[in-house]
Structure formats: C-alpha cells, structure tokens
Design an enzyme around this catalytic site. Structure first.
Site, PDB file in Angstrom:
ATOM      1  N   HIS A 189       0.864  -1.182   0.000  1.00  0.00           N
ATOM      2  CA  HIS A 189       0.000   0.000   0.000  1.00  0.00           C
ATOM      3  C   HIS A 189       0.909   1.244   0.000  1.00  0.00           C
ATOM      4  CE1 HIS A 189      -2.468   3.141   1.866  1.00  0.00           C
ATOM      5  NE2 HIS A 189      -3.508   2.487   1.395  1.00  0.00           N
ATOM      6  N   VAL A 191       1.321   3.826   1.775  1.00  0.00           N
ATOM      7  CA  VAL A 191       1.961   4.305   3.023  1.00  0.00           C
ATOM      8  C   VAL A 191       3.038   3.349   3.532  1.00  0.00           C
ATOM      9  CG1 VAL A 191      -0.005   5.674   3.833  1.00  0.00           C
ATOM     10  CG2 VAL A 191       0.246   3.302   4.626  1.00  0.00           C
ATOM     11  N   LYS A 192       3.129   2.156   2.962  1.00  0.00           N
ATOM     12  CA  LYS A 192       4.110   1.182   3.438  1.00  0.00           C
ATOM     13  C   LYS A 192       5.487   1.471   2.815  1.00  0.00           C
ATOM     14  CE  LYS A 192       0.785  -0.524   5.824  1.00  0.00           C
ATOM     15  NZ  LYS A 192      -0.102  -1.653   5.600  1.00  0.00           N
ATOM     16  N   HIS A 193       6.483   0.636   3.115  1.00  0.00           N
ATOM     17  CA  HIS A 193       7.868   0.955   2.709  1.00  0.00           C
ATOM     18  C   HIS A 193       8.046   1.094   1.207  1.00  0.00           C
ATOM     19  CE1 HIS A 193       8.450  -0.405   6.808  1.00  0.00           C
ATOM     20  NE2 HIS A 193       9.634   0.178   6.796  1.00  0.00           N
TER      21      HIS A 193
END
Ligand SMILES: *Cc1c(COP(=O)(O)O)cnc(C)c1O
Length: 385
Positions: A189, A191-193
């Site tokens: 997603h 917002v993930k790394h």
C-alpha cells in the site's frame, strides 16, 4: 517542477506516510504496459523472486493486497471453521478479518506495555484446544519476540504467521523478517515501505505452502494462463476453492523498481527516527515506544505516548491545524462494533492495548521527509504539550 521534487514539496500538508515515486518507477510501469503481459506474467515472477531474496525466504507469492496475502496464508496453514487464531488487538483490522474470512475465530491477546507488541504471556493464557495459529504483528516496524513465540508454537503445535506489513527490512537477533515464521506477509500500500499501488506478498520457506497460495490466488486452479500458453494446452484443473487475488504485471514492475530503492528508504526512515528520538529525549512529556537491543527496526510508524487522552487530543488538534498529518494507530480491533457484536469482545479484554490507545500518536515518517520536516513536527508538538 520535477517529480522527485513533488515527492517532498507536497504543499503545506505533511502526511504521516506517503509513497516516493520517481521517473524510474514510472518508466518501469510504462515499459510493462507496452509488453505482452499485463497480468501474471514475467514481472510477477521477478518481483516474487526479488522480494523473497531480499527477505531471506525461499518463496514469494504476490497478490493484490496485504489483506489478500493474510487471507492466502490463513488458507495455506489450514485455518477453517471454528479454528481459533490468536492475534494482537493493537493492529489493523485486516489481521483479524483474515481469520473470519476462513470461518475461524480471532482471539485477541494483549500487547507489551513498552513496545505494544504481542505479549507472549497473554498469548499462552489464550490458547485452547481449538487454537490453530498465532499471527504476530511487527507493530510500527519492530519485529516481535520470535524465539519466544516459536517456542510457544512448538509446545502447543501451532502455526506462526508474521503480519510484517510494517516491517520489511527489519531484523530480529540477526535474522531477517521473512525467515522468522511459517509465513510472512508484506503490504505494498502507498503508506508502506515500497508500493505497487495496492499489493501484497506472502514469503515462506515451505514449497508446499507456496504452491497452495499460488493456487488460492487463482481460483484454486493448478496452472496459470502463462504456464498453459507455454505448454500449448487449454486444459486445467480446479483443485480447491480459491479466489481472484491476482496482482498485475505493471504493478509488479513498479514493485521491482521500488525494491531497488528500499535500502535507501529504510536508511532515511532510521535517520528520521533518530532525529525524533534525540528531540524527544529532551522533551519529557513525549515518550517514544521502547526498542529492544536485539532488533533492527524498520520504522513504518513513529509512535509516541503522551501524558493522557486530553493531552493527546490537544496535540493532535494542534498538529492537524498546522498541516501535520498526525494519526492514531490503532483503535484496538476488539473494540470495533463488528467484533463486539459478533464475537466475545468487550472493553477490558486487552487492558494494555486499551490504555495505550488513549495516549498514542503516530508522527510523520516517510523517506521523502528531510530534517526540516522533522524539526517542524517537533516544534509544533513542543508547543502543544
Ligand atoms: C497495511 C496493513 C495490512 C493490510 O494491507 P493492505 O495492503 O492495505 O491490504 C494488514 N496488516 C497490517 C498490520 C497493516 O499495516
């Protein structure tokens, strides 16, 4: 304005998390759009191999979200009707929902007061003859105590799944996140790394589990379209009931391009965390979560605790008013209406998670931020406490 610049100059608002996408990433997607394969083609396989190599696991199965990856893992380890799976309450709802998808029952365990990670002692208390598995969540990017959790699983013959949606690139006692459980789940997603828009992957060292998950993402069919084309056949067999959880080739092209930058992204996140830590060590009322000495933190979230709910509300308001997207991760999952109304869930079930929820705040941390952004957050929060 170049795209690289747009990643950091996003107007006045500073979100708690955000993707960093540059021209290389865009070129990789465009190239794949011009190729023969838009879905389940060579980029999916290449991305699976690259992520499993990065995380030290033998096999990767890419799907269209982290939630789908959790669902596939639950199916692969055999969670079915009436089976209990122990999950922490301090997590995103998907960690528990994947158990319900399979007809199982999520059993909420409390978290450690210093780290907000799954508390092994409470896990042991919640084991019953129906317990099938434990899902450990590497909350904020801090790997759980896997030696302890493994020992519990061996003693009670349980499966261990790592929800590592926060923790790609993390390490525990010198071992990589990806090698610490039977199945490890990542999310891509934004917002993930690293991101594929939407996407997820399960990595595992077990070839049989990987094969099962590969079928599960494609209706339970034994071969995919590309394999049949290579074999020159139209015949296929549906062996189990599966779903369409497939991810596209152009998403995996983006993932491959992003993965090349992951080490740099992790280094930036660690630098931002150090800057916050130094600032807050001199600011008593803002207390970061504890970090164990034997882990490498992946810093998906930077979570601090404030004195109480009233201070948290005031600081949250102050930050939002000044364009800083502070957030709260998470509302304890057992307190959501769905779980209260349908499962044995009520206030007081996980007192540590419930008390922590009143006081926690997630501050912006993502690789496009520079020292000036961190200073701005620290300044606003200092004015609020
Ligand atoms: C993001 C996340 C998920 C779900 O991932 P999606 O890709 O959004 O489906 C699951 N568990 C945790 C802990 C997460 O942070």
């Amino acid at each position: 304005m170049s795209l690289d610049k747009r990643n950091t100059e996003i107007g006045a608002f500073l979100p708690y998390g955000r993707q960093v996408v540059d021209e290389d990433d865009i070129a990789a997607v465009v190239e794949t759009l011009r190729s023969d394969w838009l879905t389940t083609g060579p980029k999916v396989t290449a991305f699976e191999e690259a992520v499993s190599k990065f995380s030290g696991a033998g096999y990767g199965v890419a799907v269209n979200s982290g939630t789908a990856a959790l669902h596939a893992a639950m199916d692969a380890i055999g969670v079915g009707a009436g089976d209990e799976v122990i999950v922490p309450s301090m997590t995103f709802a998907a960690t528990a929902n994947c158990v319900v998808y399979q007809g199982g029952v999520p059993v909420f365990a409390d978290v450690d007061v210093d780290t907000l990670l799954l508390d092994p002692a409470d896990v042991e208390r919640k084991i019953t003859p129906k317990t099938k598995a434990i899902i450990a969540v590497d909350y904020a990017g801090h790997p759980c105590d896997y030696d302890m959790l493994r020992a519990i699983c061996e003693k009670h013959k349980l499966r261990l799944v790592a929800d590592a949606c926060h923790a790609i690139g993390g390490e525990y006692r010198g071992r990589k996140v990806g090698t610490l459980a039977d199945c490890t789940v990542f999310s891509f997603h934004p917002v993930k790394h690293i991101t594929t828009g939407e996407g997820g992957m399960v990595v595992t060292g077990d070839a049989t589990l990987a094969e099962k998950m590969r079928r599960f993402r494609n209706h339970g069919i034994r071969t995919d379209h590309r394999q049949r084309e290579e074999q020159g056949t139209w015949h296929y067999e549906m062996a189990d009931l599966g779903y369409n959880l497939r991810i596209s080739d152009f998403q995996c092209a983006l993932g491959l391009s992003q993965l090349r930058k992951l080490s740099g992204f992790l280094a930036r996140r660690r630098k931002i965390a150090r800057q916050y830590e130094q600032a807050f060590s001199a600011l008593g009322p803002v207390e970061p979560l504890a970090v164990a000495g034997d882990v490498k933190h992946a810093w998906h979230l930077y979570v601090v605790r404030l004195a109480d709910g009233a201070v948290r509300k005031k600081v949250f308001g102050q930050l939002r008013k000044s364009g800083i997207g502070a957030n709260v991760h998470y509302i304890p999952v057992h307190l959501h209406p769905y779980y209260r109304e349908r499962f044995d869930c009520h206030e007081g079930l996980c007192p540590v998670a419930e008390a922590a929820y009143e006081r926690i705040l997630s501050l912006p941390i993502w690789p496009g931020m520079d020292e000036g952004h961190v200073e701005r957050v620290v300044r606003e929060i200092s004015g609020g406490v």
